[in-house]
Design a protein around this motif. Structure first.
Motif, mmCIF file in Angstrom:
data_model
loop_
_atom_site.group_PDB
_atom_site.id
_atom_site.type_symbol
_atom_site.label_atom_id
_atom_site.label_comp_id
_atom_site.label_asym_id
_atom_site.label_seq_id
_atom_site.Cartn_x
_atom_site.Cartn_y
_atom_site.Cartn_z
ATOM 1 N N LEU A 21 0.817 -1.211 0.000
ATOM 2 C CA LEU A 21 0.000 0.000 0.000
ATOM 3 C C LEU A 21 0.853 1.264 0.000
ATOM 4 N N GLN A 22 2.125 1.142 0.411
ATOM 5 C CA GLN A 22 3.008 2.319 0.367
ATOM 6 C C GLN A 22 3.705 2.450 -0.972
ATOM 7 N N GLY A 23 3.613 1.413 -1.804
ATOM 8 C CA GLY A 23 4.403 1.379 -3.021
ATOM 9 C C GLY A 23 3.716 2.026 -4.198
ATOM 10 N N PHE A 24 3.909 3.332 -4.345
ATOM 11 C CA PHE A 24 3.394 4.014 -5.541
ATOM 12 C C PHE A 24 4.467 3.941 -6.600
ATOM 13 N N GLY A 25 4.095 3.433 -7.805
ATOM 14 C CA GLY A 25 5.066 3.339 -8.892
ATOM 15 C C GLY A 25 6.153 2.324 -8.607
ATOM 16 N N LEU B 53 -3.972 4.348 -14.606
ATOM 17 C CA LEU B 53 -4.667 4.106 -13.332
ATOM 18 C C LEU B 53 -3.852 3.189 -12.428
ATOM 19 N N ALA B 54 -3.294 2.122 -13.026
ATOM 20 C CA ALA B 54 -2.497 1.189 -12.234
ATOM 21 C C ALA B 54 -1.259 1.872 -11.665
ATOM 22 N N GLN B 55 -0.697 2.814 -12.430
ATOM 23 C CA GLN B 55 0.475 3.543 -11.934
ATOM 24 C C GLN B 55 0.091 4.521 -10.835
ATOM 25 N N ALA B 56 -1.127 5.035 -10.914
ATOM 26 C CA ALA B 56 -1.573 6.019 -9.928
ATOM 27 C C ALA B 56 -1.926 5.359 -8.605
ATOM 28 N N ALA B 57 -2.294 4.080 -8.633
ATOM 29 C CA ALA B 57 -2.694 3.380 -7.411
ATOM 30 C C ALA B 57 -1.472 2.732 -6.768
ATOM 31 N N PRO B 58 -1.535 2.474 -5.444
ATOM 32 C CA PRO B 58 -0.419 1.782 -4.803
ATOM 33 C C PRO B 58 -0.397 0.320 -5.200
ATOM 34 N N GLY B 59 0.770 -0.320 -5.001
ATOM 35 C CA GLY B 59 0.861 -1.754 -5.285
ATOM 36 C C GLY B 59 1.756 -2.053 -6.465
ATOM 37 N N PRO B 60 1.992 -3.342 -6.728
ATOM 38 C CA PRO B 60 2.893 -3.741 -7.801
ATOM 39 C C PRO B 60 2.369 -3.303 -9.170
ATOM 40 N N ASN B 61 3.303 -3.002 -10.080
ATOM 41 C CA ASN B 61 2.943 -2.547 -11.426
ATOM 42 C C ASN B 61 2.117 -3.571 -12.191
ATOM 43 N N LEU B 62 2.289 -4.860 -11.845
ATOM 44 C CA LEU B 62 1.620 -5.888 -12.642
ATOM 45 C C LEU B 62 0.104 -5.765 -12.578
ATOM 46 N N LEU B 63 -0.418 -4.967 -11.636
ATOM 47 C CA LEU B 63 -1.869 -4.831 -11.523
ATOM 48 C C LEU B 63 -2.498 -4.148 -12.734
ATOM 49 N N PHE B 64 -1.662 -3.588 -13.632
ATOM 50 C CA PHE B 64 -2.265 -3.037 -14.855
ATOM 51 C C PHE B 64 -2.899 -4.158 -15.690
ATOM 52 N N VAL B 65 -2.413 -5.382 -15.517
ATOM 53 C CA VAL B 65 -2.954 -6.502 -16.309
ATOM 54 C C VAL B 65 -4.421 -6.791 -15.933
ATOM 55 N N PRO B 66 -4.748 -6.986 -14.630
ATOM 56 C CA PRO B 66 -6.179 -7.137 -14.310
ATOM 57 C C PRO B 66 -7.016 -5.905 -14.631
ATOM 58 N N VAL B 67 -6.425 -4.697 -14.586
ATOM 59 C CA VAL B 67 -7.211 -3.508 -14.953
ATOM 60 C C VAL B 67 -7.582 -3.554 -16.434
ATOM 61 N N LEU B 68 -6.638 -3.978 -17.283
ATOM 62 C CA LEU B 68 -6.965 -4.143 -18.707
ATOM 63 C C LEU B 68 -8.074 -5.168 -18.868
ATOM 64 N N GLY B 69 -7.983 -6.271 -18.112
ATOM 65 C CA GLY B 69 -9.024 -7.306 -18.160
ATOM 66 C C GLY B 69 -10.361 -6.753 -17.718
ATOM 67 N N TYR B 70 -10.337 -5.922 -16.677
ATOM 68 C CA TYR B 70 -11.578 -5.329 -16.163
ATOM 69 C C TYR B 70 -12.206 -4.398 -17.202
ATOM 70 N N THR B 71 -11.378 -3.535 -17.798
ATOM 71 C CA THR B 71 -11.900 -2.578 -18.777
ATOM 72 C C THR B 71 -12.476 -3.301 -19.991
ATOM 73 N N ALA B 72 -11.868 -4.437 -20.356
ATOM 74 C CA ALA B 72 -12.361 -5.179 -21.513
ATOM 75 C C ALA B 72 -13.606 -5.998 -21.170
ATOM 76 N N ALA B 73 -13.666 -6.586 -19.967
ATOM 77 C CA ALA B 73 -14.715 -7.586 -19.712
ATOM 78 C C ALA B 73 -15.200 -7.623 -18.265
ATOM 79 N N GLY B 74 -15.058 -6.536 -17.534
ATOM 80 C CA GLY B 74 -15.572 -6.514 -16.171
ATOM 81 C C GLY B 74 -14.789 -7.417 -15.228
ATOM 82 N N LEU B 75 -15.414 -7.749 -14.099
ATOM 83 C CA LEU B 75 -14.732 -8.513 -13.058
ATOM 84 C C LEU B 75 -14.210 -9.877 -13.541
ATOM 85 N N PRO B 76 -15.009 -10.643 -14.334
ATOM 86 C CA PRO B 76 -14.461 -11.927 -14.819
ATOM 87 C C PRO B 76 -13.189 -11.722 -15.641
#
Lengths: 187, 175
Positions: A21-25, B53-76
């Protein structure tokens, strides 16, 4: 020297959740500060070693490092606790943002804001690439071949839009063979 | 999006997982090629916005992959994409962890790291270019991108502030 260790897999989960949660970017710098300096679960050398192994393996580096650290303390159970801690809350947050975006994407100001954020994201990733560049200076392939390797990849992926599998296996594979040969001819 | 489409998304991410040398962001151009150009599941703007959006949110960068999945087809779609990108690499990582430590100095491992390094850098550069596509005609966008890269390299500024500036400039019609 390592003095401390997590007591339970749940503690592992909580610590990874807090650092994600602290890891932005990017989470790696936070992981190093939290796990090595603050909690002393790992020495600096152990962390660097895990990172270099994590980079050899396919898959996202941070995920590989989380798996290795969890595995070290509690085996498979620890590996999944660390992975789940790192992904669960950030996933919920980012999907909420994506749902909001989907709702308001047609509002011109929102669409504009996202274009601006996209430009900044491009800059952040370009900086990530620039930070890796100095490591190529010591690459056994030599600077010229490394340069050709980078430009060739950009050309094939961005301009020619070839499938990544061909480029990584074909072009990357050729570079690996060349590196293998260079490593053998050098003392 | 239909169930077979979500299956195709899952399988595609499954394959990408094994190719993600040097980080998750490196597979972005490939996902762009298949999701935007080949199948038309996402627009250029949606693709770039998902990564932003994934870059703007906290957490690992790989989360852009589920965001792409979400934008294309929702939660599934999000869950299919996340499972796909994680399962193969996680299995390999767990299996290879004990093996890898002892063989880091092995010629084959060193040759792999040396050979893949330029490819990783090229993939990151291609990702940056792909992200600029929706706003490639805007001078402001290029200034934002170049300014961000320069500040990131020279200072320890938190990327959240830069993303906020980008959002502000964009919201007021700059980009």
């Amino acid at each position: 020297m390592r003095h401390l260790a997590p007591r339970t897999a749940l503690e592992l989960f909580k610590v990874f959740a807090a650092l994600a949660l602290q890891g932005f970017g990017g989470v790696l710098p936070v992981a190093q500060r939290e796990l090595v300096e603050k909690r002393q679960w790992l020495t600096r050398e152990e962390f660097v070693e895990m990172l270099s192994v994590g980079q050899v393996l396919p898959g996202p580096n941070v995920v590989n490092v989380a798996l290795m650290i969890g595995d070290r303390f509690f085996g498979l159970r620890g590996a999944f606790a660390a992975l789940a801690g790192m992904l669960a809350l950030p996933l919920v947050i980012v999907l909420l943002l994506a749902a909001l975006y989907a709702e308001f994407a047609s509002v011109p100001a929102v669409a504009g804001a996202l274009r601006g954020m996209g430009a900044v994201a491009a800059g952040l990733i370009a900086a990530m690439a620039a930070k890796l560049a100095p490591a190529l200076l010591n690459n056994p392939l030599g600077r010229v071949i490394c340069g050709v390797g980078v430009l060739g990849t950009v050309l094939m992926i961005f301009a020619l839009r070839w499938p990544m599998a061909w480029v990584v296996i074909g072009w990357g594979g050729a570079l690996c063979l060349l590196a293998w040969w260079r490593l053998g001819t050098k003392p | 999006m239909s169930a077979p489409d979500i299956g195709a998304l899952f399988l595609h991410c499954l394959a990408m997982s094994m190719l993600a040398v040097g980080g998750a962001v490196a597979v972005a151009p490939e996902l762009h090629r298949s999701l935007v150009l080949e199948r038309g599941w996402l627009s250029e703007a949606q693709f770039s916005a998902s990564i932003a959006l994934a870059q703007a949110a906290p957490g690992p960068n790989l989360l852009f992959v589920p965001v792409l999945g979400y934008t294309a087809a929702g939660l599934p779609g999000a869950l299919a994409a996340l499972a796909g990108i994680l399962i193969p690499s996680t299995t390999v990582a767990l299996a290879a962890t004990r093996w890898g430590f002892k063989r880091r100095e092995h010629r084959g491992v060193r040759a792999f790291m040396a050979g893949m390094a330029p490819v990783t850098l090229g993939l990151l550069a291609a990702t940056a270019l792909v992200l600029m596509r929706p706003q490639a005609g805007s001078v402001w966008a290029w200034m934002l991108a170049i300014g961000t890269a320069a500040l990131t390299l020279r200072t320890k500024i938190n990327p959240v502030w830069l993303i906020a500036v980008g959002a502000g400039v964009g919201a007021f019609g700059g980009v």
